[in-house]
Design an enzyme around this catalytic site. Structure first.
Site, PDB file in Angstrom:
ATOM      1  N   ARG A   1       0.826  -1.210   0.000  1.00 30.03           N
ATOM      2  CA  ARG A   1       0.000   0.000   0.000  1.00 30.03           C
ATOM      3  C   ARG A   1       0.864   1.265   0.000  1.00 30.03           C
ATOM      4  O   ARG A   1       0.490   2.278  -0.584  1.00 30.03           O
ATOM      5  CB  ARG A   1      -0.963   0.027   1.187  1.00 30.03           C
ATOM      6  CG  ARG A   1      -2.051  -1.010   1.101  1.00 30.03           C
ATOM      7  CD  ARG A   1      -2.998  -0.702  -0.068  1.00 30.03           C
ATOM      8  NE  ARG A   1      -4.060  -1.686  -0.115  1.00 30.03           N
ATOM      9  CZ  ARG A   1      -4.332  -2.440  -1.182  1.00 30.03           C
ATOM     10  NH1 ARG A   1      -3.641  -2.319  -2.282  1.00 30.03           N
ATOM     11  NH2 ARG A   1      -5.319  -3.305  -1.140  1.00 30.03           N
TER      12      ARG A   1
ATOM     13  N   GLU B   1       1.769   1.732  -3.386  1.00 27.86           N
ATOM     14  CA  GLU B   1       0.588   2.255  -4.078  1.00 27.86           C
ATOM     15  C   GLU B   1       0.475   3.769  -3.874  1.00 27.86           C
ATOM     16  O   GLU B   1       0.195   4.507  -4.821  1.00 27.86           O
ATOM     17  CB  GLU B   1      -0.673   1.561  -3.553  1.00 27.86           C
ATOM     18  CG  GLU B   1      -1.944   2.020  -4.222  1.00 27.86           C
ATOM     19  CD  GLU B   1      -3.171   1.345  -3.659  1.00 27.86           C
ATOM     20  OE1 GLU B   1      -4.138   1.192  -4.430  1.00 27.86           O
ATOM     21  OE2 GLU B   1      -3.184   0.983  -2.466  1.00 27.86           O
TER      22      GLU B   1
ATOM     23  N   SER C   1      15.750  14.993   0.976  1.00 28.73           N
ATOM     24  CA  SER C   1      16.783  14.097   1.486  1.00 28.73           C
ATOM     25  C   SER C   1      16.175  12.960   2.294  1.00 28.73           C
ATOM     26  O   SER C   1      15.251  13.166   3.080  1.00 28.73           O
ATOM     27  CB  SER C   1      17.755  14.873   2.374  1.00 28.73           C
ATOM     28  OG  SER C   1      18.678  14.000   2.976  1.00 28.73           O
TER      29      SER C   1
END
Length: 147
Positions: free
Chosen positions: A88, A91, A114
């Protein structure tokens, strides 16, 4: 020298055996839960004093502390992870990554966030419609250099 995989296995075993949370371990050594967990899982290293403090907290021997101090090889399998939570997160980056990039560039210019000068917090937000996961990432902006 103990490798990072064995080090992590020993830390996880001791964590379960002692019934400790990552937050409790991190508090005991004076570090953040996110960084402490990452080091214990082999993706970051600890200073000598923090490595020995973690081992003292969990009742682990010197070879684990030594392995915690070794600079890690920060690499992972290129395949999309099968673990649902990690998938996820992929995703989220897949759906919102370009949006994040556009908004960061609009606000800061051409550069990156960073992951070295970086902190992250994970909090639980109680909600009557279902508890929420709050992930806060805070990374220094690094502009690209033109020459």
């Amino acid at each position: 020298m103990m490798n990072k995989e064995l080090m992590t296995a020993k830390i996880l075993e001791a964590k379960v055996s002692k019934g400790m949370t990552w937050e409790a371990i991190a508090e005991a050594i004076g570090m953040s839960p996110v960084f402490t967990t990452s080091a214990a899982l082999g993706m970051n290293s600890l200073s000598e004093d923090k490595a020995f403090a973690l081992c003292e907290t969990l009742g682990l021997e010197k070879p684990v502390a030594e392995a915690l101090q070794v600079c890690p090889k920060k690499a992972w399998d290129g395949a999309v992870p099968q673990d649902p939570l990690i998938y996820r997160l992929y995703e989220v980056v897949g759906v919102y990554g370009d949006t994040m990039k556009e908004l960061i560039h609009e606000k800061f210019g051409d550069g990156i966030m960073s992951a070295i000068d970086f902190t992250m917090d994970i909090e639980k937000e109680e909600n009557p419609k279902g508890d929420r996961v709050v992930v806060t990432m805070n990374g220094k902006f690094l502009p690209y250099k033109a020459w």
